[in-house]
Design a protein around this motif. Structure first.
Motif, PDB file in Angstrom:
ATOM      1  N   SER A 110      21.796  -2.305  -4.612  1.00  0.00           N
ATOM      2  CA  SER A 110      20.455  -2.103  -4.773  1.00  0.00           C
ATOM      3  C   SER A 110      19.774  -1.563  -5.261  1.00  0.00           C
ATOM      4  O   SER A 110      20.715  -0.464  -5.928  1.00  0.00           O
ATOM      5  N   ALA A 111      18.515  -1.241  -5.311  1.00  0.00           N
ATOM      6  CA  ALA A 111      17.773  -0.782  -6.345  1.00  0.00           C
ATOM      7  C   ALA A 111      15.938  -0.540  -5.518  1.00  0.00           C
ATOM      8  O   ALA A 111      15.711  -2.057  -5.322  1.00  0.00           O
ATOM      9  N   ALA A 112      15.749   0.218  -5.844  1.00  0.00           N
ATOM     10  CA  ALA A 112      14.273   0.664  -5.975  1.00  0.00           C
ATOM     11  C   ALA A 112      13.462  -0.351  -7.363  1.00  0.00           C
ATOM     12  O   ALA A 112      14.286  -0.586  -8.403  1.00  0.00           O
ATOM     13  N   PRO A 113      12.304  -1.002  -7.280  1.00  0.00           N
ATOM     14  CA  PRO A 113      11.844  -1.831  -8.589  1.00  0.00           C
ATOM     15  C   PRO A 113      11.242  -0.758  -9.428  1.00  0.00           C
ATOM     16  O   PRO A 113      11.891  -1.571 -10.842  1.00  0.00           O
ATOM     17  N   SER A 114      11.363   0.338  -9.315  1.00  0.00           N
ATOM     18  CA  SER A 114      11.227   1.384 -10.661  1.00  0.00           C
ATOM     19  C   SER A 114      12.044   2.230 -11.018  1.00  0.00           C
ATOM     20  O   SER A 114      12.423   1.458 -12.397  1.00  0.00           O
ATOM     21  N   GLU A 115      13.639   1.564 -10.152  1.00  0.00           N
ATOM     22  CA  GLU A 115      14.689   1.968 -11.038  1.00  0.00           C
ATOM     23  C   GLU A 115      15.023   0.791 -11.834  1.00  0.00           C
ATOM     24  O   GLU A 115      16.007   0.239 -12.824  1.00  0.00           O
ATOM     25  N   LEU A 116      15.051  -0.395 -11.147  1.00  0.00           N
ATOM     26  CA  LEU A 116      15.254  -1.920 -11.683  1.00  0.00           C
ATOM     27  C   LEU A 116      14.980  -1.644 -13.180  1.00  0.00           C
ATOM     28  O   LEU A 116      14.803  -2.532 -14.416  1.00  0.00           O
ATOM     29  N   GLY A 117      13.262  -1.510 -12.770  1.00  0.00           N
ATOM     30  CA  GLY A 117      12.276  -1.137 -14.179  1.00  0.00           C
ATOM     31  C   GLY A 117      12.544  -0.587 -15.626  1.00  0.00           C
ATOM     32  O   GLY A 117      13.185  -0.832 -16.285  1.00  0.00           O
TER      33      GLY A 117
END
Length: 153
Positions: A53-60
């Motif tokens: 799992s990841a926060a969108p900001s982490e993915l970005g």
């Protein structure tokens, strides 16, 4: 080992590394095509599979994408049924992104046999050889990351 032989081996290794990069790139392109996604979307799925799992900001941050690009990417993967978005239990203003079972199965079907063959291939190496290979792969990745940062800045 003679100096000339060492240089020849270094050149042969460099040639094989380039050929490996091309083969990996071609495999990834075919995998993305099979999944019906772009290469960046495939990379995003890989990051999610590694992290679960990841926060969108982490993915970005992991992908080097802007907020708007991440939103478009997540929308595409959501439409295909490859991810879910849910509120972050620690901060309801944020969301958490996870791969769906459909995504996990699709990625496993493509990359699973490659992983099995890869483990069989490295099983022939001794512990000392594996340590050498691991050191080489780590230092090669770090080299790529340093130069990626150089050309991005």
């Amino acid at each position: 080992m003679s100096s000339d032989n060492g240089k020849n081996l270094q050149q042969e290794l460099a040639t094989e590394i380039r050929a490996l990069q091309t083969a990996v790139d071609s495999f990834d392109a075919a995998a993305a095509d099979r999944l019906g996604v772009g290469r960046t979307d495939l990379h995003a799925l890989d990051v999610l599979m590694q992290r679960e799992s990841a926060a969108p900001s982490e993915l970005g941050a992991a992908l080097g994408l802007t907020t708007g690009s991440v939103t478009a990417l997540l929308d595409r993967l959501d439409r295909l049924g490859y991810l879910t978005r849910s509120p972050d239990p620690r901060d309801r203003r944020k969301s958490i992104v996870r791969p769906t079972p459909k995504a996990v199965q699709a990625v496993e079907e493509i990359f699973g046999p490659l992983a099995v063959d890869g483990f069989q291939q490295v099983a022939r190496y001794s512990t000392e050889q594996l340590e050498l290979l691991l050191d080489f792969m780590r230092s090669s990745r770090e080299l790529q990351e340093r130069h990626l940062e150089r050309i991005r800045s």
